[in-house]
Design an enzyme around this catalytic site. Structure first.
Site, short mmCIF file in Angstrom:
data_model
loop_
_atom_site.label_atom_id
_atom_site.label_comp_id
_atom_site.label_asym_id
_atom_site.label_seq_id
_atom_site.Cartn_x
_atom_site.Cartn_y
_atom_site.Cartn_z
N ASP A 33 -10.27 2.67 2.06
CA ASP A 33 -10.42 2.10 3.40
C ASP A 33 -11.18 3.06 4.32
OD1 ASP A 33 -9.21 -0.32 2.92
OD2 ASP A 33 -7.19 0.40 3.42
N LYS A 90 0.81 -1.23 0.00
CA LYS A 90 0.00 0.00 0.00
C LYS A 90 0.84 1.27 0.00
CE LYS A 90 -4.16 -1.89 2.15
NZ LYS A 90 -5.23 -1.65 3.13
#
Ligand code: NAP
Length: 509
Positions: free
Chosen positions: A344, A308
């Protein structure tokens, strides 16, 4: 190029890998029902059981309409029996004519082909010449393919071990320039794309196991996965490609959700797990339109652990939320540009917002890792009063400083919050399924307990929360919400969230 370009005549072939004659014949019936072609792995049977199967086969043939491939592989080439070259020649020479007539193909390993060139017991138009490498995908694959092409065999088969995802490229290249019909696959998790995309890129067939545990090679999906999850027979070169990059990705639930969503919306697209070690190399060779070494319509990626952060320098544009969080979990390929987003935050907050107003609420965040960071970002946007509890106070304090929150030691957590959000892996299957980040006595007065862990769905923390009279929210809600937002970013369409939810829920939920 082969002339086999239409997906309509491409095949999912099920290998029969049972070791006992009765099971082998039962599996043949099952394969006849669910597969397009059937490989009889006769090397999985001992001499006695093989004799029984071969004796019973002629009577069964009337009920078998799917093409049959006969294989009798020696151990050193991936088979189950210790067989000399002479043993293999004898086996093929003693096969009854009825079976030779009935078979679509016989799989001869390259050394066997060489030994039978002058006198093959099977007509060459029915012979697949195969090469296997269980250690690697060697550099000289095109040379090996051309060597096989020069034999009298009708079909080329090359199966290698993928040790990294870039090995898939060389397998795809083999399909491109093949002078004869070809089967080319890479084994192992990094090779999965070669199995899923094989038919759409001109391979004669791809292999699917009848069920988990019946695979004839590592990384082999089941027939059901190839057909119902990846829809391999509907794919073509025009299909859009999506996927998740991570290490490892074998257990990712994202393919279940996104493939179900694409199918429901009738979109010509597939979503694959890509096991990636080196993000820079993957972006260069597979993703960036100007540099990629594969001609495909890759449109978007999910990004998971541990990539990420590493993906960020590879991108042209990064959305401000992702920039502020310092992590990208979604890539959109827009023209020649790669854009990064983080879903997220919306994934974590949307289900929470639907249950409770967190503005000014006292919220306890347990854990100080990546998920906690996304949650803290969402909570700070909503002006919640946040305390971060972590086993490492330094990490908790660092995160707290960034989001104007309080920090405390996890072991000092007690009630006093209105909302508790578990962002640790405590309670997760395979790690600490019996553990709980908090006990019911610590949750008195708490209105809502939100556990980001989604496997299992019913965590110990959620049970403790209910015992304390709290409302609960499980992690599946976030999993689906962050995926739904990815789907929207890639396609511009609203995701069918109910269906995505069903795709990842065990029956009964
Ligand atoms: P992460 O970056 O590794 O952070 C994990 C946090 O939990 C760290 O603060 C870590 O502390 C702490 N921790 C780990 N083991 C612990 C233990 N035994 N006792 C106490 N604290 C412990 O992981 P993440 O990406 O934030 O993910 C955390 C969990 O959230 C995952 O395991 C997953 O279940 C869940 N999650 C769910 C979703 C969803 O869509 N529902 C999305 C993301 C994550 P240290 O820093 O001291 O190791």
């Amino acid at each position: 190029m082969t002339d086999k370009t239409s997906p309509a005549d491409s095949l999912i072939c099920a290998p029969i890998t049972e070791a006992r004659a009765a099971d082998f014949l039962a599996a043949l019936d099952e394969a006849q029902r669910i597969a397009d072609a059937i490989e009889l792995r006769l090397d999985y049977l001992n001499d006695e059981d093989r004799a029984r199967v071969l004796a019973e086969l002629p009577a069964r043939l009337a009920g078998v309409t799917k093409p049959l491939i006969f294989t009798f592989r020696p151990r050193e080439q991936g088979g189950r029996r210790d067989l000399s070259l002479a043993d293999r020649q004898t086996f093929w020479r003693s096969l009854p004519q009825a079976l030779i007539s009935a078979m679509a193909y016989a799989d001869f390993e390259l050394d066997l082909v060489a030994s039978l060139v002058a006198s093959s017991p099977i007509p060459w138009k029915k012979v697949i010449c195969s090469y296997h490498n269980f250690d690697e995908t060697p550099a000289n694959l095109a040379e090996i393919r051309d060597r096989i092409a020069r034999t009298p065999a009708a079909v080329i088969k090359i199966t290698t071990q993928a040790t990294r995802i870039t090995d898939c490229l060389r397998i795809f290249e083999l399909l491109e320039g093949s002078p004869k019909p070809i089967i080319a696959l890479a084994m192992g998790v990094p090779g999965l794309a070669t199995r899923v995309l094989a038919l759409s890129r001109g391979a004669l067939l791809t292999f699917g196991a009848l069920r988990r545990g019946a695979e004839s090679a590592s990384g082999q999906p089941t027939v059901a996965e190839l057909r119902d999850r990846y829809h391999v027979k509907q794919l073509s070169r025009a299909s859009e490609i999506f996927g998740v990059i991570g290490d490892s990705v074998g257990h990712s639930r994202s393919p279940l959700m996104h493939n179900a969503a694409f199918a429901a919306l009738g979109r010509d697209a597939v979503y694959l797990p890509f096991e990636v070690k080196d993000v820079g190399e993957f972006v260069r060779d597979f993703v960036r339109p100007a540099t990629r070494k594969i001609d495909w319509r890759l449109r978007g990626l999910s990004v998971t652990i541990p990539h990420k952060l590493a993906i960020m320098p590879q991108l042209d544009v990064i959305d401000p939320t992702a920039q502020r969080i310092g992590a990208v979990n979604t890539v959109v390929v827009e023209g020649n540009e790669l854009r990064g987003y983080n879903t997220d935050v919306i994934g974590a907050m949307k289900p929470l917002d639907e249950l409770i107003a967190v503005r000014d609420a006292r919220v306890a965040v347990l854990g100080a890792g990546g998920a906690a960071r996304a949650v803290c970002y969402g909570l700070s946007e909503r002006s919640a009063q946040v305390t971060i509890y972590a086993r490492d106070l330094v990490k908790a304090q660092r995160l707290a400083d960034e989001f104007k929150a309080q920090a405390a030691q996890l072991e000092d957590f007690d009630s006093g919050a209105e909302v508790v959000i578990n962002c640790t892996p405590l309670g997760m299957q395979g790690r600490s399924v019996e553990a709980s980040a908090a006990k019911s006595e610590q949750l008195g007065g708490v209105k809502l307990v939100y556990d980001l862990v989604y496997n299992p769905i019913e965590t110990v923390l959620l049970k403790e929360a209910r015992a304390a009279g709290c409302q609960t929210l499980g992690g599946l809600a976030m999993l689906v919400a962050q995926a739904a937002e990815q789907f929207r970013l890639w396609t511009g369409e609203e995701a069918p969230t109910e269906l995505m939810w069903q795709a990842v829920s065990p029956p009964g939920f």
